[in-house]
Scaffold this motif. Structure first.
Motif, PDB file in Angstrom:
ATOM      1  N   ILE A 101       0.843  -1.199   0.000  1.00  0.00           N
ATOM      2  CA  ILE A 101       0.000   0.000   0.000  1.00  0.00           C
ATOM      3  C   ILE A 101       0.876   1.247   0.000  1.00  0.00           C
ATOM      4  CG2 ILE A 101      -1.726   1.299   1.305  1.00  0.00           C
ATOM      5  CD1 ILE A 101      -2.850  -1.366   2.273  1.00  0.00           C
ATOM      6  N   ALA A 102       1.936   1.236   0.805  1.00  0.00           N
ATOM      7  CA  ALA A 102       2.820   2.403   0.892  1.00  0.00           C
ATOM      8  C   ALA A 102       3.473   2.718  -0.452  1.00  0.00           C
ATOM      9  CB  ALA A 102       3.890   2.173   1.956  1.00  0.00           C
ATOM     10  N   ILE A 161     -10.945  -0.963   2.207  1.00  0.00           N
ATOM     11  CA  ILE A 161     -10.865   0.123   1.222  1.00  0.00           C
ATOM     12  C   ILE A 161     -10.661  -0.394  -0.203  1.00  0.00           C
ATOM     13  CG2 ILE A 161     -10.062   1.868   2.865  1.00  0.00           C
ATOM     14  CD1 ILE A 161      -7.203   1.271   1.779  1.00  0.00           C
ATOM     15  N   ALA A 162     -10.190  -1.645  -0.339  1.00  0.00           N
ATOM     16  CA  ALA A 162      -9.958  -2.210  -1.670  1.00  0.00           C
ATOM     17  C   ALA A 162      -9.683  -3.701  -1.529  1.00  0.00           C
ATOM     18  CB  ALA A 162      -8.773  -1.518  -2.351  1.00  0.00           C
ATOM     19  N   HIS A 163      -9.595  -4.390  -2.665  1.00  0.00           N
ATOM     20  CA  HIS A 163      -9.198  -5.799  -2.689  1.00  0.00           C
ATOM     21  C   HIS A 163      -8.009  -5.952  -3.623  1.00  0.00           C
ATOM     22  CE1 HIS A 163     -13.288  -6.192  -1.027  1.00  0.00           C
ATOM     23  NE2 HIS A 163     -12.802  -7.278  -0.442  1.00  0.00           N
ATOM     24  N   GLU A 196      -0.617  -7.973  -7.286  1.00  0.00           N
ATOM     25  CA  GLU A 196      -0.861  -7.548  -8.668  1.00  0.00           C
ATOM     26  C   GLU A 196      -0.534  -6.069  -8.846  1.00  0.00           C
ATOM     27  OE1 GLU A 196      -4.443  -8.432 -11.828  1.00  0.00           O
ATOM     28  OE2 GLU A 196      -4.997  -7.891  -9.775  1.00  0.00           O
ATOM     29  N   LEU A 197      -0.730  -5.276  -7.775  1.00  0.00           N
ATOM     30  CA  LEU A 197      -0.459  -3.838  -7.842  1.00  0.00           C
ATOM     31  C   LEU A 197       1.012  -3.550  -8.145  1.00  0.00           C
ATOM     32  CD1 LEU A 197      -2.466  -2.763  -4.660  1.00  0.00           C
ATOM     33  CD2 LEU A 197      -3.112  -2.287  -7.032  1.00  0.00           C
ATOM     34  N   ARG A 242      -6.575 -14.014  -2.913  1.00  0.00           N
ATOM     35  CA  ARG A 242      -7.158 -12.672  -2.825  1.00  0.00           C
ATOM     36  C   ARG A 242      -7.137 -12.191  -1.384  1.00  0.00           C
ATOM     37  NH1 ARG A 242      -9.853 -10.358  -6.778  1.00  0.00           N
ATOM     38  NH2 ARG A 242     -11.231  -9.246  -5.344  1.00  0.00           N
ATOM     39  N   ARG A 243      -7.074 -10.891  -1.223  1.00  0.00           N
ATOM     40  CA  ARG A 243      -7.061 -10.341   0.134  1.00  0.00           C
ATOM     41  C   ARG A 243      -7.716  -8.979   0.161  1.00  0.00           C
ATOM     42  NH1 ARG A 243      -0.657  -8.620   0.775  1.00  0.00           N
ATOM     43  NH2 ARG A 243      -0.527  -7.368  -1.108  1.00  0.00           N
ATOM     44  N   ALA A 244      -8.159  -8.590   1.344  1.00  0.00           N
ATOM     45  CA  ALA A 244      -8.727  -7.251   1.550  1.00  0.00           C
ATOM     46  C   ALA A 244      -7.621  -6.304   2.008  1.00  0.00           C
ATOM     47  CB  ALA A 244      -9.833  -7.307   2.595  1.00  0.00           C
ATOM     48  N   LEU A 245      -7.672  -5.082   1.516  1.00  0.00           N
ATOM     49  CA  LEU A 245      -6.794  -4.014   1.991  1.00  0.00           C
ATOM     50  C   LEU A 245      -7.626  -3.144   2.925  1.00  0.00           C
ATOM     51  CD1 LEU A 245      -5.063  -3.039  -1.379  1.00  0.00           C
ATOM     52  CD2 LEU A 245      -4.432  -4.840   0.253  1.00  0.00           C
ATOM     53  N   ARG A 246      -7.097  -2.874   4.107  1.00  0.00           N
ATOM     54  CA  ARG A 246      -7.890  -2.200   5.139  1.00  0.00           C
ATOM     55  C   ARG A 246      -7.203  -0.946   5.669  1.00  0.00           C
ATOM     56  NH1 ARG A 246      -8.449  -7.738   6.340  1.00  0.00           N
ATOM     57  NH2 ARG A 246     -10.612  -8.455   6.537  1.00  0.00           N
TER      58      ARG A 246
END
Length: 316
Positions: A127-128, A186-188, A266-267, A289-293
């Motif tokens: 994320i960072a 906030i995203a996956h 994937e990002l 797959r995972r959740a971003l929180r």
């Protein structure tokens, strides 16, 4: 009705004690400001206009205050409004109360200004590196005077910084929310198995089974990273790491060099996949797959610039 406990309660109609605090005995600030305006202007009508209320509303507020205090405060006549002797005394007290309230308001604003002057963000590595830069640019357009600091680390480190009061808002990528934190998704994100083009997996025709992936030494992030937690849980365990590195960029560079296979967000892989420096290996029986929180200490909902950043993550 009797009074008990030093005047803090009195008996209600049902006989049950009813709390009576000072707020029930003292006029509110709006009423006190009206009384001060009447004293200064000598007219209830002019006082009402200055405060942006109707004269009937002003009259009603004065009568309510007189009933609350049990004394007459204003004598009304065709020539204007004049304070009674009691009104003069109450006005003097009211002035001190309003001045204290203004000092209170100024102090609260100073606290808000100090809070809004900085934002400390802690985020896990993916994320960072790949999402926060865009969010922070959008926040800067809204709050150019807010100084932002970003602390990057794994999901465990993010939780530790939040609970130690070293960050105002955090972002994590793990399977679950760390203890003592509240969160919102906030995203996956999807994790992808990748290798250099020369690796044997890059030439295979059949998708890779989860069991083979689990049994293969991989280039992995360190313990505590969200990526590793998700991968470990999805595969039911991992082989001993081929190499253990502390950042997404380092894992990616090692995979590009041909050191071995890796599993990355994937990002983080757009450029490497499009230029064929890395090859995506499909899986036959596992969904990574995972959740971003976004996360924050339980009971302390984000405010100020932290709240605005949280809103931006949902709008971009």
């Amino acid at each position: 009705m009797g009074v008990s406990a030093e005047g803090s309660t009195e008996a209600g109609r049902s006989g049950e004690p009813v709390a009576v605090g000072i707020a029930h005995r003292v006029p509110d600030l709006g009423a006190l400001e009206l009384l001060l305006a009447v004293a200064r202007l000598g007219s209830l009508g002019r006082a009402a206009r200055e405060l942006g209320i109707t004269q009937p509303a002003a009259s009603s507020r004065i009568r309510s205050m007189e009933r609350q205090l049990g004394v007459a405060l204003v004598d009304r006549s065709p020539r204007g409004s004049r304070l009674t002797d009691a009104g003069v005394l109450v006005t003097d007290w009211a002035r001190r109360v309003v001045e204290a309230a203004e000092a209170f308001d100024a102090g609260a604003q100073a606290l808000r200004d100090r809070r809004d002057s900085r934002l400390r963000v802690a985020a896990s590595m993916t994320i960072a590196e790949y999402l926060l830069p865009g969010w922070l640019l959008a926040l800067r357009a809204q709050r150019p005077d807010t100084a932002v600091s970003l602390l990057a680390g794994n999901s465990t480190a993010v939780a530790e910084r939040l609970l130690a009061g070293e960050a105002d808002l955090g972002f994590v990528e793990g399977l679950s929310v760390p203890p003592a934190l509240d969160s919102t998704v906030i995203a996956h994100d999807r994790l992808i198995v990748v290798t250099a083009p020369g690796h044997p997996w890059a030439r295979r025709r059949a998708p890779l089974a989860g069991a083979e992936l689990a049994a293969t030494p991989l280039i992995l992030r360190e313990e505590g990273s969200g990526t590793r937690q998700v991968l470990d849980a999805a595969l039911g365990g991992l082989a001993r790491p081929l190499i253990e590195l502390s950042s997404t960029t380092a894992v990616k560079a090692a995979a590009v060099s041909g050191a071995g296979p890796a599993v990355l967000s994937e990002l983080a892989l757009g450029e490497e996949l499009s230029t064929h420096r890395l090859v995506s290996i499909p899986l036959s029986d596992v969904q990574l797959r995972r959740a971003l929180r976004a996360v924050w200490p339980t009971g302390h909902r984000p405010t100020g610039p932290a709240r605005e950043l949280l809103s931006l993550t949902r709008g971009l």
